[in-house]
Design an enzyme around this catalytic site. Structure first.
Site, PDB file in Angstrom:
ATOM      1  N   ASP A   1     -10.457   1.618  10.835  1.00 34.87           N
ATOM      2  CA  ASP A   1     -11.051   0.637  12.022  1.00 34.87           C
ATOM      3  C   ASP A   1     -10.565   2.023  12.984  1.00 34.87           C
ATOM      4  O   ASP A   1     -10.515   2.811  13.263  1.00 34.87           O
ATOM      5  CB  ASP A   1      -9.646  -0.194  12.577  1.00 34.87           C
ATOM      6  CG  ASP A   1      -9.751  -1.492  11.500  1.00 34.87           C
ATOM      7  OD1 ASP A   1     -10.614  -1.619  10.823  1.00 34.87           O
ATOM      8  OD2 ASP A   1      -8.828  -2.060  11.414  1.00 34.87           O
TER       9      ASP A   1
ATOM     10  N   TYR B   1      -1.555   4.840   2.369  1.00 36.13           N
ATOM     11  CA  TYR B   1      -0.914   4.522   3.935  1.00 36.13           C
ATOM     12  C   TYR B   1       0.584   4.563   4.815  1.00 36.13           C
ATOM     13  O   TYR B   1       1.728   4.287   3.822  1.00 36.13           O
ATOM     14  CB  TYR B   1      -1.809   2.813   5.240  1.00 36.13           C
ATOM     15  CG  TYR B   1      -2.967   2.681   4.736  1.00 36.13           C
ATOM     16  CD1 TYR B   1      -3.658   3.021   5.243  1.00 36.13           C
ATOM     17  CD2 TYR B   1      -3.410   2.324   3.039  1.00 36.13           C
ATOM     18  CE1 TYR B   1      -5.154   2.694   4.613  1.00 36.13           C
ATOM     19  CE2 TYR B   1      -4.472   1.635   2.507  1.00 36.13           C
ATOM     20  CZ  TYR B   1      -5.343   2.014   3.888  1.00 36.13           C
ATOM     21  OH  TYR B   1      -6.792   1.690   3.482  1.00 36.13           O
TER      22      TYR B   1
ATOM     23  N   ASP C   1      -2.948  -6.293  15.313  1.00 35.89           N
ATOM     24  CA  ASP C   1      -2.932  -4.808  15.504  1.00 35.89           C
ATOM     25  C   ASP C   1      -3.184  -4.891  16.693  1.00 35.89           C
ATOM     26  O   ASP C   1      -3.010  -6.023  17.926  1.00 35.89           O
ATOM     27  CB  ASP C   1      -3.937  -3.685  15.464  1.00 35.89           C
ATOM     28  CG  ASP C   1      -5.296  -4.550  15.745  1.00 35.89           C
ATOM     29  OD1 ASP C   1      -5.517  -5.003  16.426  1.00 35.89           O
ATOM     30  OD2 ASP C   1      -6.534  -4.010  14.902  1.00 35.89           O
TER      31      ASP C   1
ATOM     32  N   ARG D   1      -3.158  -4.650   8.507  1.00 38.12           N
ATOM     33  CA  ARG D   1      -2.589  -5.230   8.995  1.00 38.12           C
ATOM     34  C   ARG D   1      -2.333  -6.796   8.674  1.00 38.12           C
ATOM     35  O   ARG D   1      -0.945  -6.883   8.974  1.00 38.12           O
ATOM     36  CB  ARG D   1      -3.835  -5.743   9.424  1.00 38.12           C
ATOM     37  CG  ARG D   1      -4.551  -4.391  10.749  1.00 38.12           C
ATOM     38  CD  ARG D   1      -5.514  -4.554  11.796  1.00 38.12           C
ATOM     39  NE  ARG D   1      -6.916  -4.898  11.216  1.00 38.12           N
ATOM     40  CZ  ARG D   1      -7.723  -5.642  10.847  1.00 38.12           C
ATOM     41  NH1 ARG D   1      -8.106  -5.995  12.189  1.00 38.12           N
ATOM     42  NH2 ARG D   1      -9.006  -5.556   9.866  1.00 38.12           N
TER      43      ARG D   1
END
Length: 297
Positions: free
Chosen positions: A40, A68, A82, A181
């Site tokens: 993103d 991550y 988010d 997310r």
């Protein structure tokens, strides 16, 4: 002539993955650039790009597991799960105060291992031929189906509390297709306070690490990973003779040679170090299922 290879890029925040691909095309002087999974615009970190013929390898990389580092904000839910979305709910002070370390640990345990996850509605998943995020932005209701994913590590690195919520810095190792997310959203829902993601950085895709990536300012002249080396990192390597390489490129089988590979698919590498292609087992034989363009060395 542009040589094929795999390029690791550290994407900065605020630009799309397609922006990085476009910059790479300009830097390398070729249109043949692809990626093994996007990030993103808000997110930073590792993009694995294929240059020229090495784009054919991306299909074998895209499904690799990933690491991550993220920051989860507990106390507010948003439309996008988010920080870029609008806040849809805020927890009261009493609910936030009740978010103990023990409850967080229990919530994370329920989101670890093999789990069924409903992706964030603002995702690139297609619904009736259209991206889910386009439908959401058009004001349409989107209900995505749950999918099976694996979260092999979900650990809290640091906790910070304030009057309006709790922030958690976390590290996640997960299978391809996992939405961080959605983990933030579901952890907040489990705790009854809502949750969303405020920062995300991808540091690993399979064997490829952010430590070896270049910045978008250093694309011109950046070193790439040779196709054979990249393929050997994600697949079993099978060394073949020059004659065998020629036969594979011409569509012939290597009769009775399947036992030379420990697993499949496998990367067939010629004596000069070039990647011949990807081979599979056909009975007792080896057969190429993807040939690389022949390199001039």
């Amino acid at each position: 002539m542009v040589s094929p290879g795999i390029l690791l890029v550290d994407k900065p925040g605020g630009i799309t993955s397609h922006d990085v691909v476009a910059r790479t095309r300009r830097a390398f002087g070729t249109r043949k650039v692809g990626h093994a999974g996007t990030l993103d615009p808000m997110a930073t970190g590792l993009l694995v790009l294929g240059i020229e013929g090495a784009t054919r390898l991306l299909t074998y990389i895209v499904g690799a597991d990933k690491t991550y580092f993220a920051t989860i904000r507990l106390g507010q839910a948003t439309t996008t799960d988010d920080a870029e979305g609008e806040i849809t709910a805020r927890a009261d002070a009493g609910s936030i105060a009740a978010v103990s370390d023990e409850r967080i640990t229990a919530g994370i345990a329920g989101l670890s291992g093999a789990i069924s996850q409903v992706p964030s509605a603002v995702s690139a998943i297609k619904v009736d031929g259209r991206r889910a995020y386009d439908l959401v932005r058009a004001g349409e209701s989107v209900e995505l189906k749950a999918r099976e994913v694996t979260v092999s590590r979900f650990a809290v690195l640091e906790r910070r509390d304030d009057a309006e919520g709790v922030e958690l810095d976390v590290v996640v190792d997960c299978s391809s297709g996992t939405y961080i997310r959605a983990l933030a959203r579901d952890l907040g829902a489990h705790l009854g306070v809502g949750g969303h993601l405020t920062a995300l950085r991808r540091t690993r895709i399979g064997p490829f690490d952010i430590a070896d990536a270049v910045t978008t300012d250093d694309l011109a002249g950046a070193a790439t990973i040779e196709p054979a080396d990249a393929a050997a990192l994600v697949l079993t390597r099978v060394d073949v003779s020059a004659d065998e390489a020629r036969d594979l490129r011409h569509g012939k089988r290597l009769v009775g040679q399947a036992d030379r590979a420990e697993s499949f698919p496998a990367a067939a590498v010629a004596p000069d170090g070039s990647l011949v292609g990807i081979v599979e087992r056909r009975g007792a034989d080896l057969k190429s299922t993807m040939n690389m363009p022949e390199e001039t060395r």
